[in-house]
Scaffold this motif. Sequence first.
Motif, short mmCIF file in Angstrom:
data_model
loop_
_atom_site.label_atom_id
_atom_site.label_comp_id
_atom_site.label_asym_id
_atom_site.label_seq_id
_atom_site.Cartn_x
_atom_site.Cartn_y
_atom_site.Cartn_z
N VAL A 12 38.98 27.55 41.76
CA VAL A 12 38.56 28.92 41.45
C VAL A 12 38.95 29.81 42.62
O VAL A 12 39.41 29.34 43.67
CB VAL A 12 37.03 29.01 41.22
N HIS A 63 40.56 33.60 44.40
CA HIS A 63 41.45 34.76 44.37
C HIS A 63 42.64 34.44 45.27
O HIS A 63 42.48 34.21 46.47
CB HIS A 63 40.70 35.98 44.89
N ARG A 119 46.05 35.79 46.95
CA ARG A 119 46.81 36.99 47.31
C ARG A 119 48.22 36.53 47.72
O ARG A 119 48.36 35.82 48.71
CB ARG A 119 46.12 37.72 48.46
N THR A 135 53.00 32.27 38.60
CA THR A 135 51.59 32.58 38.34
C THR A 135 51.14 32.25 36.92
O THR A 135 50.00 31.84 36.71
CB THR A 135 51.32 34.06 38.63
N THR A 136 52.03 32.41 35.93
CA THR A 136 51.62 32.22 34.54
C THR A 136 51.26 30.76 34.23
O THR A 136 50.16 30.49 33.71
CB THR A 136 52.70 32.73 33.58
N ARG A 168 47.97 29.83 36.11
CA ARG A 168 46.71 30.30 35.51
C ARG A 168 46.39 29.56 34.22
O ARG A 168 45.21 29.41 33.86
CB ARG A 168 46.75 31.81 35.26
N PRO A 170 42.33 28.63 34.89
CA PRO A 170 42.03 29.97 34.37
C PRO A 170 40.99 30.75 35.17
O PRO A 170 40.82 31.95 34.95
CB PRO A 170 41.52 29.68 32.95
N ASP A 171 40.29 30.09 36.11
CA ASP A 171 39.28 30.80 36.89
C ASP A 171 39.84 31.35 38.20
O ASP A 171 39.07 31.81 39.06
CB ASP A 171 38.10 29.87 37.19
N VAL A 172 41.15 31.30 38.37
CA VAL A 172 41.79 31.88 39.55
C VAL A 172 42.41 33.23 39.15
O VAL A 172 43.06 33.34 38.12
CB VAL A 172 42.88 30.95 40.11
N ARG A 173 42.18 34.24 39.96
CA ARG A 173 42.81 35.54 39.73
C ARG A 173 43.80 35.81 40.86
O ARG A 173 43.71 35.23 41.93
CB ARG A 173 41.78 36.67 39.61
N PHE A 174 44.73 36.74 40.61
CA PHE A 174 45.83 36.97 41.54
C PHE A 174 45.93 38.43 41.94
O PHE A 174 45.62 39.34 41.17
CB PHE A 174 47.18 36.60 40.88
N THR A 175 46.39 38.65 43.16
CA THR A 175 46.90 39.94 43.59
C THR A 175 48.33 39.71 44.06
O THR A 175 48.56 38.87 44.95
CB THR A 175 46.07 40.53 44.75
#
Length: 305
Positions: free
Chosen positions: A89, A91, A93, A108-109, A112, A116-121
């Motif tokens: 999980v 974030h 960057r 990234t696709t 994820r 699915p619990d990881v978000r990206f910048t």
Amino acid sequence: MLDKLDFLLALAKERHFGRAAEECGVTQPTLSAGVKQLEDMLGVRLVERGSRFHGFTPEGERTLEWARRIVGDARAMRQDIDALKRGVVGHLRIAVIPTALPMAPQLTTPYRARHPDVRFTILSSTSLNIGIALDNLEIDAGITYLDNEPLGRVSAVPIWREGYRLLTAADGALGDRDRVTWREVGRVPLCLLTPDMQNRRIVENLLREAGSAPAPTLESNSTVALFAHVRTGAWASVMPQSFGETMGLPANVRSIPIVEPEVVHTVGLVVPHRDPMTPATKALVSEAKSLAARIEATRAAKSLV
């Protein structure tokens, strides 16, 4: 102590007490007091003070190296323990050189889809700033050139080999050619990335070696802006082969191989040199290796056709 080391890292990033305090979410007196307490604890002066920030003392620079290591390890420990409870999980960057931005979704696709619990910048950045941001713990990873300029203390994963193409209007200068030389490229009106970009330095060196004086008629730090100008038919540009393949070219724009010499550079993922890695970073490295294998398999299949 960790909070005081965080203050020091923020000061190294912002080079200003007020902005560093804002970055840490504290008042300036709180940050200044925290740095002073760290100095008292270590028995040395860390910061050159005056009416404003003047830099770090030699002892401060050495302490900064340890701060990066200690704070990085502490963050990694928290993420590692959290992953035992919740899986991968968090974030991520990721800073990316502009010419590689169209390739970022290929990393990234699928990542994820697995986590699915990881978000990206995703940030557009110069190769130099990617190294600085990794050192300062401002980003978790970068996508950059691996074989042209020094990388610093990182772990690197090669992903693809990048060749160069002349992007030009089909009815423009050299637009009817199957291939062009660097000497010929130097004779057409070019729009290029700004000089702080490594791609620009690579292109300029190749043009000089071919006997041309680099003199772009337009500069931008955005590949989108360069591409938009090429589409007008009044400019040409030098872009990586993957740019046209990934973005898709309109009918009036051609991507022409540049030869004499035919140059390639390796682009890949860089992450902080740390063992163990955080679970999210370890998964990113694994995804980068998978992407490299897919790209190589596609290249091999095309060579058999």
